[in-house]
Motif scaffolding. Structure first.
Motif, PDB file in Angstrom:
ATOM      1  N   ARG A   1       6.715  33.722 -14.636  1.00 44.51           N
ATOM      2  CA  ARG A   1       6.021  34.912 -15.238  1.00 44.51           C
ATOM      3  C   ARG A   1       5.468  34.372 -16.484  1.00 44.51           C
ATOM      4  O   ARG A   1       6.221  33.668 -17.485  1.00 44.51           O
ATOM      5  CB  ARG A   1       7.375  35.779 -15.650  1.00 44.51           C
TER       6      ARG A   1
ATOM      7  N   GLU B   1       2.411  35.617 -19.778  1.00 44.00           N
ATOM      8  CA  GLU B   1       1.759  36.599 -20.383  1.00 44.00           C
ATOM      9  C   GLU B   1       0.282  37.175 -19.649  1.00 44.00           C
ATOM     10  O   GLU B   1      -0.352  35.914 -19.150  1.00 44.00           O
ATOM     11  CB  GLU B   1       1.381  36.285 -21.898  1.00 44.00           C
ATOM     12  N   GLU B   2       0.078  38.247 -19.141  1.00 43.23           N
ATOM     13  CA  GLU B   2      -0.917  38.637 -18.190  1.00 43.23           C
ATOM     14  C   GLU B   2      -2.362  37.971 -18.751  1.00 43.23           C
ATOM     15  O   GLU B   2      -3.288  37.667 -18.176  1.00 43.23           O
ATOM     16  CB  GLU B   2      -1.287  40.180 -18.224  1.00 43.23           C
TER      17      GLU B   2
ATOM     18  N   ASP C   1      -2.798  35.334 -20.467  1.00 41.18           N
ATOM     19  CA  ASP C   1      -2.669  33.913 -20.034  1.00 41.18           C
ATOM     20  C   ASP C   1      -3.602  33.437 -18.785  1.00 41.18           C
ATOM     21  O   ASP C   1      -3.720  32.441 -18.422  1.00 41.18           O
ATOM     22  CB  ASP C   1      -1.644  33.289 -20.290  1.00 41.18           C
ATOM     23  N   ILE C   2      -3.396  34.670 -17.844  1.00 42.75           N
ATOM     24  CA  ILE C   2      -3.921  34.147 -16.387  1.00 42.75           C
ATOM     25  C   ILE C   2      -5.332  34.293 -16.299  1.00 42.75           C
ATOM     26  O   ILE C   2      -5.859  35.073 -16.817  1.00 42.75           O
ATOM     27  CB  ILE C   2      -3.323  35.615 -15.410  1.00 42.75           C
TER      28      ILE C   2
ATOM     29  N   ARG D   1      -7.382  38.330  -8.513  1.00 42.07           N
ATOM     30  CA  ARG D   1      -7.181  39.186  -9.662  1.00 42.07           C
ATOM     31  C   ARG D   1      -5.937  39.993  -9.415  1.00 42.07           C
ATOM     32  O   ARG D   1      -5.347  40.574 -10.190  1.00 42.07           O
ATOM     33  CB  ARG D   1      -8.143  40.093 -10.257  1.00 42.07           C
ATOM     34  N   ASN D   2      -5.965  40.427  -8.301  1.00 41.55           N
ATOM     35  CA  ASN D   2      -4.704  41.357  -7.707  1.00 41.55           C
ATOM     36  C   ASN D   2      -3.646  40.717  -6.960  1.00 41.55           C
ATOM     37  O   ASN D   2      -2.714  41.401  -6.316  1.00 41.55           O
ATOM     38  CB  ASN D   2      -5.487  42.650  -6.926  1.00 41.55           C
TER      39      ASN D   2
ATOM     40  N   SER E   1      -1.171  38.875  -8.479  1.00 43.06           N
ATOM     41  CA  SER E   1      -0.049  38.647  -9.396  1.00 43.06           C
ATOM     42  C   SER E   1       0.494  40.446  -9.649  1.00 43.06           C
ATOM     43  O   SER E   1      -0.303  41.104  -9.580  1.00 43.06           O
ATOM     44  CB  SER E   1      -0.377  38.102 -10.530  1.00 43.06           C
TER      45      SER E   1
ATOM     46  N   GLY F   1       2.192  42.238 -12.844  1.00 39.52           N
ATOM     47  CA  GLY F   1       2.940  42.309 -14.214  1.00 39.52           C
ATOM     48  C   GLY F   1       3.013  40.899 -14.802  1.00 39.52           C
ATOM     49  O   GLY F   1       4.077  40.534 -15.564  1.00 39.52           O
ATOM     50  N   GLY F   2       2.065  39.878 -14.616  1.00 37.31           N
ATOM     51  CA  GLY F   2       2.305  38.540 -15.047  1.00 37.31           C
ATOM     52  C   GLY F   2       3.141  37.445 -14.063  1.00 37.31           C
ATOM     53  O   GLY F   2       3.183  36.436 -14.270  1.00 37.31           O
TER      54      GLY F   2
ATOM     55  N   MET G   1       3.595  35.475 -10.791  1.00 37.70           N
ATOM     56  CA  MET G   1       2.477  34.943  -9.993  1.00 37.70           C
ATOM     57  C   MET G   1       3.582  34.094  -8.982  1.00 37.70           C
ATOM     58  O   MET G   1       4.758  33.358  -9.443  1.00 37.70           O
ATOM     59  CB  MET G   1       1.632  33.754 -10.527  1.00 37.70           C
TER      60      MET G   1
ATOM     61  N   SER H   1      -1.448  28.954 -14.450  1.00 33.92           N
ATOM     62  CA  SER H   1      -2.109  30.187 -15.046  1.00 33.92           C
ATOM     63  C   SER H   1      -3.600  29.928 -14.548  1.00 33.92           C
ATOM     64  O   SER H   1      -4.545  31.182 -14.806  1.00 33.92           O
ATOM     65  CB  SER H   1      -2.182  29.858 -16.553  1.00 33.92           C
TER      66      SER H   1
END
Length: 342
Positions: free
Chosen positions: A241, A243-244, A246-247, A254-255, A257, A259-260, A262, A297
């Motif tokens: 997990r 921060e979103e 940072d991805i 893009r879909n 993950s 809530g951060g 992966m 990330s």
């Protein structure tokens, strides 16, 4: 003391004189002919014996092929594996008979005469090589193959039959894997469970910067043993997990993950080592075997080391009860690279 000294001097050879050999060369004993050398019937009988052994060896090789095809691999006989027993007896018997026939042939029918060869230096001369070639030609003549057709034909048949097990055993190299390496047991809706507690995982169960080792829940549906172990080896994943913000996902991911959170394959794309050394600040995942490093990330891209392929990512979502599940199987083969892949 003086007498002993004079005795030694008396037995020393004079200058230029060599000591005689302590034991005279006895020479070769008189040659004794074999029965097959003087009795044509005995020679013919030996030929039939040798041909018979070659013939039985040929039958055993054929029996090997037949038993390989008809005896079930997991059957037993006297608490032994029936297939292994049948194949071992037939092929072992064939090889034993061929070897015994060659020995009998050498002792009974090949030319029998003594050869004396002086020792020579390791390096051979051209004359020696020519002599070796002549020796081989002479051996071909002395083997009597040109005169004894039954012997020659039975030998050729037995040796040709030995090629059958080689061909038939090629089946044990298969079946070919086909596209199995490109697929795992992950399917749409399969829950992600902790590989220690075997409990389903929610996004909120994973703290920021945490790495969790996980498996698909349907692993338990497989039969325990080799099948289950193989599935675990291919389907093992890690959850992280971050921060979103940072991805840096590719447009088509893009879909993937939640809530951060992966999900990536745990298997390094270099030689298949398990990877779980995660650095929270850089979001880098390090393989402990050869230091291949992947940026989680950035779609698992290789940033260092010998790995040639990015770490495969598993697209995830949450189900109606809020647990993490797979959207589908991996979209690319997992594990170490091999030549069919780019």
């Amino acid at each position: 003391m003086s007498d002993h000294g004079s005795h030694e001097v008396a037995h020393r050879p004079a200058a230029g004189q060599e000591l005689a050999d302590p034991v005279a060369d006895p020479g070769l004993p008189p040659h004794e002919p074999r029965l097959t050398d003087v009795d044509p019937k005995a020679a013919d009988r030996a030929e039939r014996q040798i041909a018979g052994m070659f013939g039985v060896a040929t039958i055993l090789v054929i029996a090997f092929v037949v038993l390989y095809l008809i005896v079930p691999r997991h059957s037993s006989f006297l608490n032994l594996g029936a297939s292994n027993l049948a194949l071992g007896v037939t092929l072992g018997g064939a090889l034993t008979l061929i070897g015994a026939a060659c020995i009998h042939w050498t002792r009974k029918l090949m030319s029998d005469h003594e050869i004396v060869q002086d020792r020579h230096f390791d390096r051979t001369t051209s004359e020696s090589r020519d002599e070796a070639g002549e020796t081989l030609k002479r051996a071909a003549v002395e083997s009597a193959l040109d005169r004894r057709k039954l012997l020659r034909r039975s030998l050729i048949g037995a040796m040709a039959a030995l090629g059958l097990p080689v061909v038939i055993l090629l089946a044990d190299l298969g079946p070919l894997p086909g596209n199995k390496p490109a697929h795992t047991v992950w399917r749409r809706g399969v829950r992600i469970v902790n590989d220690v507690s075997n409990k389903p995982v929610r996004p909120e169960d994973i703290k920021l910067g945490q790495l969790v080792n996980a498996l698909p829940a349907n692993i338990e549906e497989l039969k325990e043993g080799a099948e289950q172990h193989a599935a675990k080896a291919k389907a093992a994943v890690i959850l992280v997990r971050m921060e979103e913000g940072d991805i840096r996902a590719m447009p088509n991911r893009r879909n993937w993950s939640v809530g951060g959170v992966m999900c990536y394959s745990k298997i390094c794309t270099h030689v298949g080592c398990p990877t779980n050394l995660y650095e929270r600040v850089t979001h880098h995942l390090l393989c402990p075997c050869h230091q291949s490093t992947f940026d989680l990330s950035d779609s698992g891209k290789v940033v260092f080391g010998p790995a040639a392929r990015d770490l495969p990512q598993l697209p995830i979502m949450v189900d109606a009860e809020g647990y993490l599940v797979a959207q589908r199987d991996f979209t690319e083969p997992i594990g170490p690279s091999y030549w069919e892949r780019g």
